[in-house]
Design a protein around this motif. Structure first.
Motif, PDB file in Angstrom:
ATOM      1  N   GLU A 164      -3.234 -14.789 -34.232  1.00 56.65           N
ATOM      2  CA  GLU A 164      -2.813 -13.423 -34.527  1.00 56.65           C
ATOM      3  C   GLU A 164      -3.541 -12.462 -33.582  1.00 56.65           C
ATOM      4  O   GLU A 164      -4.780 -12.467 -33.489  1.00 56.65           O
ATOM      5  CB  GLU A 164      -3.165 -13.078 -35.977  1.00 56.65           C
ATOM      6  N   PRO A 165      -2.778 -11.621 -32.879  1.00 55.69           N
ATOM      7  CA  PRO A 165      -3.417 -10.674 -31.951  1.00 55.69           C
ATOM      8  C   PRO A 165      -3.986  -9.478 -32.720  1.00 55.69           C
ATOM      9  O   PRO A 165      -3.880  -9.396 -33.938  1.00 55.69           O
ATOM     10  CB  PRO A 165      -2.280 -10.277 -31.024  1.00 55.69           C
ATOM     11  N   ASP A 166      -4.549  -8.522 -31.973  1.00 59.03           N
ATOM     12  CA  ASP A 166      -5.034  -7.299 -32.595  1.00 59.03           C
ATOM     13  C   ASP A 166      -3.842  -6.437 -32.996  1.00 59.03           C
ATOM     14  O   ASP A 166      -3.012  -6.070 -32.148  1.00 59.03           O
ATOM     15  CB  ASP A 166      -5.956  -6.538 -31.623  1.00 59.03           C
ATOM     16  N   LEU A 167      -3.745  -6.150 -34.255  1.00 59.93           N
ATOM     17  CA  LEU A 167      -2.644  -5.361 -34.800  1.00 59.93           C
ATOM     18  C   LEU A 167      -3.222  -4.161 -35.542  1.00 59.93           C
ATOM     19  O   LEU A 167      -4.397  -4.180 -35.969  1.00 59.93           O
ATOM     20  CB  LEU A 167      -1.782  -6.200 -35.759  1.00 59.93           C
ATOM     21  N   PRO A 168      -2.405  -3.129 -35.760  1.00 67.20           N
ATOM     22  CA  PRO A 168      -2.853  -2.052 -36.638  1.00 67.20           C
ATOM     23  C   PRO A 168      -3.181  -2.600 -38.016  1.00 67.20           C
ATOM     24  O   PRO A 168      -2.651  -3.634 -38.443  1.00 67.20           O
ATOM     25  CB  PRO A 168      -1.668  -1.091 -36.668  1.00 67.20           C
ATOM     26  N   THR A 169      -4.031  -1.904 -38.741  1.00 65.42           N
ATOM     27  CA  THR A 169      -4.537  -2.427 -40.012  1.00 65.42           C
ATOM     28  C   THR A 169      -3.403  -2.700 -40.994  1.00 65.42           C
ATOM     29  O   THR A 169      -3.325  -3.784 -41.602  1.00 65.42           O
ATOM     30  CB  THR A 169      -5.521  -1.428 -40.630  1.00 65.42           C
ATOM     31  N   ALA A 170      -2.510  -1.778 -41.145  1.00 60.33           N
ATOM     32  CA  ALA A 170      -1.403  -1.958 -42.096  1.00 60.33           C
ATOM     33  C   ALA A 170      -0.480  -3.080 -41.644  1.00 60.33           C
ATOM     34  O   ALA A 170      -0.024  -3.914 -42.446  1.00 60.33           O
ATOM     35  CB  ALA A 170      -0.629  -0.656 -42.252  1.00 60.33           C
ATOM     36  N   ALA A 171      -0.170  -3.142 -40.331  1.00 59.45           N
ATOM     37  CA  ALA A 171       0.712  -4.193 -39.822  1.00 59.45           C
ATOM     38  C   ALA A 171       0.056  -5.558 -39.954  1.00 59.45           C
ATOM     39  O   ALA A 171       0.719  -6.565 -40.270  1.00 59.45           O
ATOM     40  CB  ALA A 171       1.065  -3.919 -38.369  1.00 59.45           C
ATOM     41  N   ALA A 172      -1.271  -5.644 -39.725  1.00 65.85           N
ATOM     42  CA  ALA A 172      -1.966  -6.920 -39.847  1.00 65.85           C
ATOM     43  C   ALA A 172      -1.969  -7.390 -41.297  1.00 65.85           C
ATOM     44  O   ALA A 172      -1.789  -8.592 -41.578  1.00 65.85           O
ATOM     45  CB  ALA A 172      -3.391  -6.772 -39.315  1.00 65.85           C
ATOM     46  N   ALA A 173      -2.165  -6.462 -42.259  1.00 67.56           N
ATOM     47  CA  ALA A 173      -2.165  -6.842 -43.679  1.00 67.56           C
ATOM     48  C   ALA A 173      -0.787  -7.366 -44.100  1.00 67.56           C
ATOM     49  O   ALA A 173      -0.668  -8.380 -44.818  1.00 67.56           O
ATOM     50  CB  ALA A 173      -2.582  -5.641 -44.531  1.00 67.56           C
ATOM     51  N   LEU A 174       0.259  -6.713 -43.629  1.00 68.83           N
ATOM     52  CA  LEU A 174       1.623  -7.183 -43.978  1.00 68.83           C
ATOM     53  C   LEU A 174       1.921  -8.536 -43.318  1.00 68.83           C
ATOM     54  O   LEU A 174       2.601  -9.373 -43.895  1.00 68.83           O
ATOM     55  CB  LEU A 174       2.656  -6.138 -43.550  1.00 68.83           C
ATOM     56  N   ALA A 175       1.408  -8.759 -42.093  1.00 63.98           N
ATOM     57  CA  ALA A 175       1.658 -10.027 -41.408  1.00 63.98           C
ATOM     58  C   ALA A 175       0.953 -11.177 -42.138  1.00 63.98           C
ATOM     59  O   ALA A 175       1.529 -12.274 -42.280  1.00 63.98           O
ATOM     60  CB  ALA A 175       1.165  -9.940 -39.965  1.00 63.98           C
ATOM     61  N   ILE A 199       5.937  -0.650 -38.161  1.00 61.68           N
ATOM     62  CA  ILE A 199       4.645  -0.063 -37.742  1.00 61.68           C
ATOM     63  C   ILE A 199       4.342  -0.427 -36.292  1.00 61.68           C
ATOM     64  O   ILE A 199       3.906   0.435 -35.495  1.00 61.68           O
ATOM     65  CB  ILE A 199       3.514  -0.564 -38.671  1.00 61.68           C
ATOM     66  N   ALA A 200       4.584  -1.690 -35.903  1.00 58.96           N
ATOM     67  CA  ALA A 200       4.282  -2.149 -34.532  1.00 58.96           C
ATOM     68  C   ALA A 200       5.488  -2.883 -33.990  1.00 58.96           C
ATOM     69  O   ALA A 200       5.534  -4.129 -33.975  1.00 58.96           O
ATOM     70  CB  ALA A 200       3.038  -3.038 -34.526  1.00 58.96           C
ATOM     71  N   PRO A 201       6.545  -2.168 -33.550  1.00 60.55           N
ATOM     72  CA  PRO A 201       7.764  -2.845 -33.094  1.00 60.55           C
ATOM     73  C   PRO A 201       7.619  -3.563 -31.759  1.00 60.55           C
ATOM     74  O   PRO A 201       8.499  -4.379 -31.417  1.00 60.55           O
ATOM     75  CB  PRO A 201       8.767  -1.690 -32.984  1.00 60.55           C
ATOM     76  N   GLN A 202       6.544  -3.355 -30.974  1.00 62.14           N
ATOM     77  CA  GLN A 202       6.401  -3.994 -29.665  1.00 62.14           C
ATOM     78  C   GLN A 202       5.518  -5.233 -29.718  1.00 62.14           C
ATOM     79  O   GLN A 202       5.184  -5.781 -28.658  1.00 62.14           O
ATOM     80  CB  GLN A 202       5.782  -2.977 -28.679  1.00 62.14           C
ATOM     81  N   ALA A 241      13.807 -15.054 -31.481  1.00 60.84           N
ATOM     82  CA  ALA A 241      12.880 -15.768 -30.595  1.00 60.84           C
ATOM     83  C   ALA A 241      13.037 -15.299 -29.148  1.00 60.84           C
ATOM     84  O   ALA A 241      12.042 -15.149 -28.403  1.00 60.84           O
ATOM     85  CB  ALA A 241      13.134 -17.272 -30.695  1.00 60.84           C
ATOM     86  N   SER A 242      14.261 -15.045 -28.720  1.00 57.61           N
ATOM     87  CA  SER A 242      14.473 -14.545 -27.351  1.00 57.61           C
ATOM     88  C   SER A 242      13.869 -13.159 -27.190  1.00 57.61           C
ATOM     89  O   SER A 242      13.265 -12.835 -26.131  1.00 57.61           O
ATOM     90  CB  SER A 242      15.968 -14.510 -27.042  1.00 57.61           C
ATOM     91  N   ARG A 243      13.985 -12.324 -28.172  1.00 52.34           N
ATOM     92  CA  ARG A 243      13.383 -10.984 -28.101  1.00 52.34           C
ATOM     93  C   ARG A 243      11.859 -11.080 -28.063  1.00 52.34           C
ATOM     94  O   ARG A 243      11.190 -10.316 -27.348  1.00 52.34           O
ATOM     95  CB  ARG A 243      13.836 -10.151 -29.297  1.00 52.34           C
ATOM     96  N   SER A 244      11.295 -12.023 -28.836  1.00 52.77           N
ATOM     97  CA  SER A 244       9.838 -12.205 -28.800  1.00 52.77           C
ATOM     98  C   SER A 244       9.376 -12.683 -27.435  1.00 52.77           C
ATOM     99  O   SER A 244       8.297 -12.267 -26.932  1.00 52.77           O
ATOM    100  CB  SER A 244       9.420 -13.210 -29.873  1.00 52.77           C
ATOM    101  N   ASN A 245      10.173 -13.533 -26.746  1.00 53.00           N
ATOM    102  CA  ASN A 245       9.817 -13.997 -25.404  1.00 53.00           C
ATOM    103  C   ASN A 245       9.777 -12.840 -24.411  1.00 53.00           C
ATOM    104  O   ASN A 245       8.957 -12.815 -23.474  1.00 53.00           O
ATOM    105  CB  ASN A 245      10.797 -15.061 -24.920  1.00 53.00           C
ATOM    106  N   ASN A 246      10.698 -11.894 -24.584  1.00 59.34           N
ATOM    107  CA  ASN A 246      10.731 -10.748 -23.674  1.00 59.34           C
ATOM    108  C   ASN A 246       9.484  -9.876 -23.820  1.00 59.34           C
ATOM    109  O   ASN A 246       9.102  -9.159 -22.873  1.00 59.34           O
ATOM    110  CB  ASN A 246      11.971  -9.908 -23.926  1.00 59.34           C
ATOM    111  N   LEU A 247       8.823  -9.906 -24.990  1.00 56.87           N
ATOM    112  CA  LEU A 247       7.643  -9.075 -25.237  1.00 56.87           C
ATOM    113  C   LEU A 247       6.338  -9.872 -25.145  1.00 56.87           C
ATOM    114  O   LEU A 247       5.249  -9.271 -25.190  1.00 56.87           O
ATOM    115  CB  LEU A 247       7.732  -8.435 -26.626  1.00 56.87           C
TER     116      LEU A 247
END
Length: 258
Positions: free
Chosen positions: A150-161, A186-189, A214-220
């Motif tokens: 898990e990368p560094d995410l905003p606090t709210a986005a990390a808790a939901l993940a 919260i973190a669409p990118q 999955a293809s969209r995740s590869n692009n980011l």
């Protein structure tokens, strides 16, 4: 009293006789007698010996009691084959002989061929036809997800993940998808969040949506090798379920770094 009546009658008669007749004399009427009518029928001629002999002789029958007479016989027409003058036959009720009921088809013995002895027949058993059940090919199990950091995410986005990952491991795929969609607002990118949502959709059986995510995740993903590898494994599963064997092999080759 009688004398008095006689005197009155004499006076009346005398008064009538004493008055003279007045007017014209009475006319003389000549009466012509009516002719006698002709007789309606002549008297019967007297019977002579010749007329009596000419009359037909009357037949006399002896009286018989109707109750003692025999019943009348019903005439029966002779058969068609009998010629004229054949005696009439008395009709009788036809005698019907019941025919034996045919044996069932299974119990009828087949006639053996001439010159061949019949083979002994054992007890017959009914054939039981079992309907063939359609063979259902089980769906291929998804490739186990590799460990993705898990990368560094905003606090709210990390808790939901983290909440979505716990829901996915417990089998609550709908809850996990809802948590990841809230995290993506919260973190669409973040490629990690798109990768986790693609994995949840693949485990739900929504293969088309899983491949797109999955293809969209590869692009980011950029240079994140772990996320890109997991995305290519998801795409390989999607292509294999769709029957694209060559495309699945290509996706697996790219997942292995080839």
């Amino acid at each position: 009293m009688r004398v008095f009546i006689i005197l009155i009658a004499a006076l009346v008669l005398g008064a009538c006789a004493s008055q003279p007749r007045q007017g014209d004399p009475a006319p003389v009427v000549r009466v012509t007698p009516r002719p006698e009518p002709a007789p309606v029928a002549q008297a019967a001629e007297p019977r002579t010996e010749q007329s009596v002999a000419a009359e037909p002789e009357a037949q006399v029958y002896a009286y018989r009691d109707p109750a003692q007479l025999p019943p009348p016989e019903t005439p029966v027409a002779p058969p068609a084959s009998a010629g004229p003058g054949a005696p009439a036959l008395v009709s009788e009720a036809p005698t019907v002989t019941p025919l034996p009921s045919p044996a069932p088809a299974e119990s009828r013995p087949s006639a053996p061929a001439p010159g061949i002895a019949p083979a002994p027949q054992g007890p017959r058993t009914a054939a039981v036809i079992t309907p063939q059940q359609p063979v259902v090919q089980p769906a291929p199990a998804p490739t186990p997800a590799p460990a993705v950091t898990e990368p560094d995410l905003p606090t709210a986005a990390a808790a939901l993940a983290r909440q979505a990952e716990r829901q996915r491991q417990s089998g609550d795929y709908a809850g996990a998808a809802a948590s990841l969609e809230r995290s993506l607002r919260i973190a669409p990118q973040q490629a990690y969040l798109w990768n986790r949502l693609a994995r949840v959709r693949l485990e739900q059986g929504q293969t088309g949506q899983a491949g797109n995510l999955a293809s969209r995740s590869n692009n980011l993903a950029g240079g994140d090798v772990a996320i890109r590898r997991d995305n290519w494994l998801i795409i390989a599963d999607v292509r294999r379920r769709a029957g694209d064997v060559a495309g699945a092999s290509e996706a697996e080759r790219r997942a292995s770094g080839g």
